[in-house]
Enzyme design. Structure first.
Site, short mmCIF file in Angstrom:
data_model
loop_
_atom_site.label_atom_id
_atom_site.label_comp_id
_atom_site.label_asym_id
_atom_site.label_seq_id
_atom_site.Cartn_x
_atom_site.Cartn_y
_atom_site.Cartn_z
N GLN A 176 0.90 6.10 -3.29
CA GLN A 176 1.29 7.30 -2.53
C GLN A 176 2.81 7.41 -2.47
O GLN A 176 3.38 8.49 -2.66
CB GLN A 176 0.70 7.25 -1.12
CG GLN A 176 -0.81 7.37 -1.12
CD GLN A 176 -1.40 7.29 0.26
OE1 GLN A 176 -0.69 7.08 1.25
NE2 GLN A 176 -2.71 7.45 0.35
N ASP A 322 -8.91 0.18 -1.72
CA ASP A 322 -9.80 0.99 -0.87
C ASP A 322 -11.21 0.40 -0.77
O ASP A 322 -12.05 0.91 -0.01
CB ASP A 322 -9.89 2.42 -1.41
CG ASP A 322 -8.58 3.16 -1.22
OD1 ASP A 322 -7.81 2.79 -0.32
OD2 ASP A 322 -8.32 4.10 -1.98
N LYS A 349 -4.36 1.43 6.86
CA LYS A 349 -5.19 2.47 6.23
C LYS A 349 -5.71 3.41 7.32
O LYS A 349 -5.16 3.44 8.41
CB LYS A 349 -6.32 1.82 5.42
CG LYS A 349 -5.82 1.04 4.21
CD LYS A 349 -5.13 1.94 3.21
CE LYS A 349 -4.58 1.18 2.02
NZ LYS A 349 -3.75 2.02 1.17
C1 S3P Z 1 -3.94 6.54 -2.92
C2 S3P Z 1 -3.25 5.36 -2.82
C3 S3P Z 1 -3.66 4.26 -1.94
C4 S3P Z 1 -5.08 4.40 -1.48
C5 S3P Z 1 -5.39 5.79 -1.02
C6 S3P Z 1 -5.17 6.78 -2.15
C7 S3P Z 1 -3.43 7.59 -3.80
O1 S3P Z 1 -2.82 4.26 -0.79
O2 S3P Z 1 -5.35 3.49 -0.45
O3 S3P Z 1 -6.73 5.90 -0.59
O4 S3P Z 1 -4.17 8.58 -4.07
O5 S3P Z 1 -2.29 7.48 -4.25
P1 S3P Z 1 -1.39 3.48 -0.78
O6 S3P Z 1 -0.48 4.18 -1.67
O7 S3P Z 1 -0.95 3.56 0.66
O8 S3P Z 1 -1.70 2.07 -1.21
#
Ligand code: S3P
Length: 440
Positions: A176, A322, A349
């Site tokens: 993210q 996840d 999370k």
């Molecule tokens: C996601 C990245 C992950 C994941 C989330 C979706 C994404 O989060 O846990 O459900 O779509 O880039 P983080 O970037 O916080 O690890």
């Protein structure tokens, strides 16, 4: 907020039949969010097929509509996005409601940092507790101005700030954060270069390339420069591995089960659970591996097999970030001890997933020790009990899986957030052998 059912929806899960048949899980959440965002700022019309009709991704679509993007729904699971070009979004005087979606909020923050107008991003109770400095700090060093409430939402993104590219080494592995910076980088002068401590899902990079933006990337690295154009393209969204994960664990632990999960996305940055379950003795095969929409997909066939505990290799953690709630259930009914380390990210999370899983599993009689960055789970039998979802979709679905093998009913309180990522979970689950009941 009115996009999530305000009524508490409690579930009761009991041993059902052996799981049988074919289960088609919904579209990938990560890919659906990104497809909407890139299509919105592309030149021309893009069609998205296999779009996840979840609360999270619909919230992102609603935000983009509020910013002046016309999005049509020709049929369920399909969107046609009429792109407005890189500089065609229009500001909204109203807050932009991201609902429960961390991905929506963090990626939109990067996108909005480069606009000429101000925006305010808000979310639900769970999202309002999630850390945002991980995106706002590096965005500030690109020249963005973003106000937070002590690092938490709501976020006020000031428009009209000239951005410059940065070279940024991510302190935590986060797709993210990486994606937010790449989206801001589209609007920045010069080059934005991201280095990750562990490679994370690369959908933003792949999709930017598919929309015609020059980008160089390899596992753990991404580099692009501002000043190009995105050209509309069609996107085929694979089925979400993270949704398939509940069925992989369920069929592995429920005796007599054999399930097929067709056309699931198998991006290697997502399939760590497959390796973890195989290390535990699971019987999962991949059939008809192929490419669809630039992503590897395949049909997963899972059969019941006795599982045993493992010391989970830390290198797998980012590739299954996840899937830990589901893995905790597998470990709780496996023979022996499972040790999880290097997974502190689970604490930030949709809920603190180490704490919520440990508390829930203890309520079902499991032996589990929490550690700051993981847990030690002693496998055995699960009993009847009541657990809280903590507004976390994956916690709710994981305990629904636990109910399949518990010695009595597992009551899961407040499961309404399952609709954020997996609308129709209850029906699909019951269709293949679960015995799940909902009471409003
Ligand atoms: C996601 C990245 C992950 C994941 C989330 C979706 C994404 O989060 O846990 O459900 O779509 O880039 P983080 O970037 O916080 O690890």
């Amino acid at each position: 907020m009115n996009h999530v059912d305000q009524n508490s929806l409690d579930w009761s899960s009991q041993p059902g039949r052996p799981l049988r048949g074919s289960v088609r899980v919904p579209g990938d959440k990560s890919v659906s969010h990104r497809a909407l965002m890139l299509a919105a700022i592309a030149e021309g019309d893009s069609r998205i097929r296999g779009f996840l009709e979840g609360e999270d991704t619909r919230a992102t679509a609603a935000v983009l509509s509020q910013l002046g993007v016309r999005i049509e729904t020709p049929s369920a699971g399909e969107r046609v996005v009429h792109g407005v070009g890189l500089h065609g979004l229009r500001g909204s005087s109203q807050p932009l409601d991201c609902g429960n979606a961390g991905t929506g909020m963090r990626l939109l923050t990067g996108l909005l940092a480069g606009q000429a107008f101000d925006s305010t991003l808000v979310g639900d109770d769970s999202l309002s507790k999630r850390p945002m400095r991980r995106v706002t700090d590096p965005l500030a060093s690109m020249g963005a101005r973003i106000d937070t409430r002590d690092g938490l939402p709501p976020l006020h993104v000031h428009g009209g700030q000239p951005l410059r590219g940065i070279h940024y080494e991510l302190p935590v592995a986060s797709a993210q954060v990486k994606s937010a910076l790449l989206l801001a980088g589209l609007y920045a002068a010069g080059e934005t270069q991201i280095v990750e401590p562990h490679p994370t899902r690369d959908y933003t990079e792949r999709m930017l390339a598919a929309f015609g933006w020059p980008i160089t990337f390899s596992p753990g690295h991404a580099r692009l420069a501002g000043g190009h154009v995105l050209r509309a393209t069609d996107v085929d969204v694979p089925a979400d591995f993270s949704s398939a994960a509940f069925f992989l664990v369920a069929a592995s632990i429920a005796p007599g089960s054999e399930l097929r999960l067709p056309a699931v996305g198998l991006n290697p940055r997502r399939t760590g659970l497959l390796q973890a379950l195989r290390l535990m003795g699971a019987d999962i095969t991949v059939e008809q591996e192929r490419e669809a929409g630039g992503e590897p997909v395949g049909d997963l066939v899972v059969r019941h097999a006795p599982l045993h505990g493992v010391e989970l290799p830390e290198a797998l953690v980012p590739d299954m970030i996840d899937e830990f709630p589901a893995l905790f259930i597998a470990a709780a009914v496996a023979g022996g001890r499972t040790v999880i380390r290097g997974a502190a990210e689970l604490r930030v999370k949709e809920s603190d997933r180490i704490a919520t899983m440990a508390t829930g599993l203890r309520a079902l009689g499991a032996m589990i020790e929490e550690t700051p960055d993981g847990a030690i789970i002693h496998g055995g039998r699960l009993g009847a009990g009541t657990v809280e979802s903590h507004l976390d979709h994956r916690i709710a679905m994981s305990f629904a899986v636990a109910g399949l093998v518990a010695t009595g009913p597992v009551q899961i309180n407040d499961c309404r957030h399952v609709a954020t990522s997996f609308p129709g979970f209850l029906e699909l689950a019951n269709g293949c052998g679960f015995a799940l009941q909902a009471a409003v």
